[in-house]
Design a protein around this motif. Structure first.
Motif, PDB file in Angstrom:
ATOM      1  N   PHE A  76      29.267 -39.620  21.720  1.00 53.64           N
ATOM      2  CA  PHE A  76      28.633 -40.562  20.739  1.00 53.64           C
ATOM      3  C   PHE A  76      28.464 -42.051  21.152  1.00 53.64           C
ATOM      4  CE2 PHE A  76      29.678 -37.447  17.421  1.00 53.64           C
ATOM      5  CZ  PHE A  76      28.320 -37.266  16.921  1.00 53.64           C
ATOM      6  N   ILE A  77      29.143 -42.272  22.392  1.00 56.51           N
ATOM      7  CA  ILE A  77      29.177 -43.850  22.837  1.00 56.51           C
ATOM      8  C   ILE A  77      27.974 -43.659  23.802  1.00 56.51           C
ATOM      9  CG2 ILE A  77      30.148 -45.699  24.028  1.00 56.51           C
ATOM     10  CD1 ILE A  77      32.878 -44.892  22.780  1.00 56.51           C
ATOM     11  N   THR A  78      27.958 -42.592  24.613  1.00 55.60           N
ATOM     12  CA  THR A  78      27.129 -42.409  25.554  1.00 55.60           C
ATOM     13  C   THR A  78      25.632 -42.268  25.119  1.00 55.60           C
ATOM     14  OG1 THR A  78      28.760 -41.165  26.981  1.00 55.60           O
ATOM     15  CG2 THR A  78      26.140 -40.994  27.570  1.00 55.60           C
ATOM     16  N   GLN A  79      25.885 -41.559  23.788  1.00 52.90           N
ATOM     17  CA  GLN A  79      24.306 -41.414  23.267  1.00 52.90           C
ATOM     18  C   GLN A  79      23.795 -42.667  22.631  1.00 52.90           C
ATOM     19  OE1 GLN A  79      24.287 -39.527  19.236  1.00 52.90           O
ATOM     20  NE2 GLN A  79      22.677 -37.654  20.044  1.00 52.90           N
ATOM     21  N   ALA A  80      24.831 -43.446  22.151  1.00 46.69           N
ATOM     22  CA  ALA A  80      24.434 -44.793  21.569  1.00 46.69           C
ATOM     23  C   ALA A  80      23.630 -45.683  22.811  1.00 46.69           C
ATOM     24  CB  ALA A  80      25.628 -45.556  21.091  1.00 46.69           C
ATOM     25  N   LEU A  81      24.380 -45.669  23.869  1.00 46.52           N
ATOM     26  CA  LEU A  81      23.941 -46.496  25.089  1.00 46.52           C
ATOM     27  C   LEU A  81      22.433 -45.799  25.317  1.00 46.52           C
ATOM     28  CD1 LEU A  81      27.110 -46.694  27.127  1.00 46.52           C
ATOM     29  CD2 LEU A  81      26.028 -48.583  26.139  1.00 46.52           C
ATOM     30  N   ASP A  82      22.355 -44.617  25.397  1.00 42.38           N
ATOM     31  CA  ASP A  82      21.004 -44.030  25.603  1.00 42.38           C
ATOM     32  C   ASP A  82      19.961 -44.541  24.742  1.00 42.38           C
ATOM     33  OD1 ASP A  82      19.460 -42.170  26.969  1.00 42.38           O
ATOM     34  OD2 ASP A  82      19.297 -41.207  25.426  1.00 42.38           O
ATOM     35  N   THR A  83      20.576 -44.498  23.230  1.00 42.56           N
ATOM     36  CA  THR A  83      19.286 -44.766  22.266  1.00 42.56           C
ATOM     37  C   THR A  83      19.162 -46.012  22.496  1.00 42.56           C
ATOM     38  OG1 THR A  83      20.685 -43.362  20.851  1.00 42.56           O
ATOM     39  CG2 THR A  83      19.062 -45.059  20.008  1.00 42.56           C
ATOM     40  N   ARG A  84      20.094 -47.109  22.992  1.00 51.35           N
ATOM     41  CA  ARG A  84      19.740 -48.696  23.137  1.00 51.35           C
ATOM     42  C   ARG A  84      18.983 -48.732  24.446  1.00 51.35           C
ATOM     43  NH1 ARG A  84      19.435 -52.571  21.333  1.00 51.35           N
ATOM     44  NH2 ARG A  84      20.624 -53.790  22.909  1.00 51.35           N
ATOM     45  N   GLN A  85      18.818 -47.595  25.188  1.00 53.64           N
ATOM     46  CA  GLN A  85      18.320 -47.876  26.560  1.00 53.64           C
ATOM     47  C   GLN A  85      18.930 -48.924  27.432  1.00 53.64           C
ATOM     48  OE1 GLN A  85      13.988 -47.899  26.607  1.00 53.64           O
ATOM     49  NE2 GLN A  85      13.743 -46.276  25.100  1.00 53.64           N
ATOM     50  N   CYS A  86      20.370 -49.046  27.283  1.00 56.05           N
ATOM     51  CA  CYS A  86      21.182 -49.778  27.986  1.00 56.05           C
ATOM     52  C   CYS A  86      21.083 -49.678  29.600  1.00 56.05           C
ATOM     53  CB  CYS A  86      22.518 -49.606  27.476  1.00 56.05           C
ATOM     54  SG  CYS A  86      23.674 -50.776  28.555  1.00 56.05           S
ATOM     55  N   ALA A  87      20.743 -50.965  30.053  1.00 57.31           N
ATOM     56  CA  ALA A  87      20.750 -50.801  31.502  1.00 57.31           C
ATOM     57  C   ALA A  87      21.827 -51.876  32.194  1.00 57.31           C
ATOM     58  CB  ALA A  87      19.200 -51.204  32.194  1.00 57.31           C
ATOM     59  N   ASP A  88      22.642 -51.846  31.423  1.00 57.77           N
ATOM     60  CA  ASP A  88      23.806 -52.921  31.874  1.00 57.77           C
ATOM     61  C   ASP A  88      25.199 -52.112  31.899  1.00 57.77           C
ATOM     62  OD1 ASP A  88      22.138 -55.225  32.029  1.00 57.77           O
ATOM     63  OD2 ASP A  88      22.422 -55.422  29.790  1.00 57.77           O
ATOM     64  N   ALA A  89      25.161 -50.772  32.113  1.00 56.77           N
ATOM     65  CA  ALA A  89      26.374 -50.103  32.058  1.00 56.77           C
ATOM     66  C   ALA A  89      26.972 -49.617  33.409  1.00 56.77           C
ATOM     67  CB  ALA A  89      26.326 -48.903  30.987  1.00 56.77           C
ATOM     68  N   MET A  90      26.449 -50.086  34.255  1.00 52.95           N
ATOM     69  CA  MET A  90      26.980 -49.935  35.795  1.00 52.95           C
ATOM     70  C   MET A  90      28.414 -49.794  35.928  1.00 52.95           C
ATOM     71  SD  MET A  90      25.892 -48.845  38.767  1.00 52.95           S
ATOM     72  CE  MET A  90      24.538 -49.468  39.514  1.00 52.95           C
ATOM     73  N   SER A  91      29.127 -50.745  35.152  1.00 55.00           N
ATOM     74  CA  SER A  91      30.696 -50.685  35.180  1.00 55.00           C
ATOM     75  C   SER A  91      31.287 -49.606  34.783  1.00 55.00           C
ATOM     76  CB  SER A  91      31.330 -51.982  34.582  1.00 55.00           C
ATOM     77  OG  SER A  91      30.845 -51.845  33.129  1.00 55.00           O
ATOM     78  N   ILE A  92      30.768 -48.748  33.982  1.00 53.88           N
ATOM     79  CA  ILE A  92      31.331 -47.417  33.396  1.00 53.88           C
ATOM     80  C   ILE A  92      30.663 -46.131  33.995  1.00 53.88           C
ATOM     81  CG2 ILE A  92      32.136 -48.729  31.355  1.00 53.88           C
ATOM     82  CD1 ILE A  92      29.689 -47.163  29.981  1.00 53.88           C
ATOM     83  N   VAL A  93      30.064 -46.376  34.978  1.00 57.82           N
ATOM     84  CA  VAL A  93      29.333 -45.184  35.748  1.00 57.82           C
ATOM     85  C   VAL A  93      30.535 -44.189  36.042  1.00 57.82           C
ATOM     86  CG1 VAL A  93      28.381 -44.155  37.659  1.00 57.82           C
ATOM     87  CG2 VAL A  93      27.269 -45.981  36.196  1.00 57.82           C
ATOM     88  N   PRO A  94      31.663 -44.709  36.841  1.00 57.70           N
ATOM     89  CA  PRO A  94      32.923 -43.673  37.182  1.00 57.70           C
ATOM     90  C   PRO A  94      33.433 -43.070  35.824  1.00 57.70           C
ATOM     91  CG  PRO A  94      32.650 -45.784  38.298  1.00 57.70           C
ATOM     92  CD  PRO A  94      31.982 -45.929  37.167  1.00 57.70           C
ATOM     93  N   HIS A  95      33.576 -43.754  34.583  1.00 56.87           N
ATOM     94  CA  HIS A  95      33.993 -43.393  33.526  1.00 56.87           C
ATOM     95  C   HIS A  95      32.932 -42.272  32.969  1.00 56.87           C
ATOM     96  CE1 HIS A  95      37.120 -46.366  33.307  1.00 56.87           C
ATOM     97  NE2 HIS A  95      35.993 -47.225  33.665  1.00 56.87           N
TER      98      HIS A  95
END
Length: 426
Positions: free
Chosen positions: A144-163
């Protein structure tokens, strides 16, 4: 829920105050102490342990895009990130609500919350997943958090790519979908949107033995994080091939992925099936089957015509799943229809040819459907590929196969393809 539809500042204020007052009301820790874990962690929507009103109020704040509630919603996820003390249902609702906010502050809260989450099997077990299967399934909160970031079209999440990479489930029981499932598709899209496709793909290719690849150490560590369960322990190579299939959409990588596929196709499986120990077991997971399955899927995702020759040669030259025999139908191995190790990776090859749409594959695919020494997965995938290719010259052969085909699922697929041809003619 009604307030969420009505809207207005009065509704926003009332809902925010309600959630603020009740966000700590959590019946789960006491309930867990009574032994409700694993298979015993079950309840319906009316159970007191599942406080639906709090969830509805939280989601309504998202429907109303109540920006003032963002800090509270982010804190709800943080406070419910430990499955031992969490109300994960409320955390899910908070993630959904943040995904609907029109503010970059929501992205910050979601990213921080995701970084604080633990390993995904801890969460699937909270929902009642069986210990034998808990690494097979996606964690709803991670999803659900990933989906929320996708819905927001967030492009500032590089720091959590390993997560994000670590959150994707993997298990032998999951290597059955020919295409990426919803969780894989979602994570791959978020990774690409955040500019990490190249680093992830290069690292996956390095793990798969590509001498040209430039790996990233942090991403390599994430890919190599494996969660074992009853069905076995995948290797970093298996994991790299899976992650490659969900992240890579740049067609420039097709030649190198094809080369990796051909390298692993040459590997041998020297793993005996043991049918005399009760439940049939495999001593180790077959790297060839896994990696070729996922790399064929990747080539199918890229849909490049230059992949077709290698895939066609594979279907012509590789033995059927029953080529090494079948279990004794009177023994404990009766649940298996052939001695070939799973996953049935040639099924992914057939699926990929369908995605590419090369009509040269039609004759080979028809041969696979006709030969029952091919696994059901492989024959079914061949029919699906014939439907995707849509060659009208194959209709008579498909009709002939469908008339008295002895296996129900593949016969229905044949009939569906015939119906689709008829629709196209009309």
């Amino acid at each position: 829920m009604a307030l969420g539809h009505i809207g207005g500042n009065a509704a926003r204020d009332a809902l925010r105050e309600y959630v603020m007052a009740h966000r700590g009301d959590n019946p789960h820790p006491a309930w867990r102490k009574e032994g409700h874990r694993g298979d015993a962690a079950r309840f319906n929507s009316l159970s007191p342990v599942n406080p639906r009103t709090y969830q509805a109020a939280t989601r309504s704040l998202g429907y109303l895009r109540d920006v003032k509630s963002i800090p509270m919603l982010a804190e709800i996820i943080v406070q419910n990130s430990d499955p031992e003390t969490a109300n994960l249902f409320l955390a899910e609702a908070a993630a959904e609500a943040l995904g609907r906010m029109e503010s970059a502050l929501a992205d910050k809260g979601l990213i921080q919350a995701f970084a604080n989450l633990g390993a995904y099997p801890r969460y699937t077990r909270w929902y009642g997943d069986h210990d034998a299967l808990m690494s097979c399934h996606a964690s709803p909160l991670h999803y659900f958090i990933t989906q929320a970031l996708d819905t927001r079209q967030c492009a500032d999440a590089m720091s959590i790519v390993p997560h994000l990479i670590r959150s994707v489930p993997i298990d032998p029981d999951r290597a059955l979908f020919l295409g990426n499932d919803d969780c894989e598709t979602l994570v791959g899209r978020v990774i690409r949107r955040n500019g990490a496709e190249m680093n992830v793909v290069e690292t996956c290719l390095a793990i798969l033995g590509d001498p040209q690849a430039s790996p990233n150490e942090v991403i390599a560590d994430a890919i190599s994080t494996i969660h074992r369960c009853w069905a076995g322990e995948p290797t970093p190579e298996n994991r790299a091939a899976q992650i490659l299939s969900l992240v890579c959409r740049d067609v420039e990588y097709e030649p190198r992925i094809r080369e990796a596929f051909l390298r692993y196709r040459e590997k041998k499986n020297n793993i005996p099936r043991l049918f005399d120990t009760g439940i049939p077991v495999v001593d180790a997971l077959p790297i060839k089957n896994w990696v070729c399955f996922y790399l064929a899927r990747t080539l199918g995702n890229l849909t490049q015509s230059q992949s077709a020759d290698a895939l066609l040669a594979t279907l012509r030259e590789e033995p059927t799943e029953a080529a090494t025999g079948r279990p004794d139908p009177l023994g404990v191995g009766v649940m298996f229809l052939h001695n070939g190790l799973t996953p049935c990776w040639r099924a992914a090859v057939a699926w990929a040819l369908g995605r590419i749409g090369d009509r040269r594959a039609v004759a080979v695919l028809l041969e696979i459907v006709a030969d029952l020494d091919n696994a059901t997965d492989t024959r079914y995938a061949a029919v699906e590929a014939l439907g995707k290719i849509g060659d009208p010259t194959s209709v008579d052969a498909i009709r002939s196969l469908a008339q008295d085909y002895p296996e129900v699922s593949t016969r229905r697929a044949l009939l569906r393809v015939l119906y689709e041809f008829g629709e196209a003619k009309q």
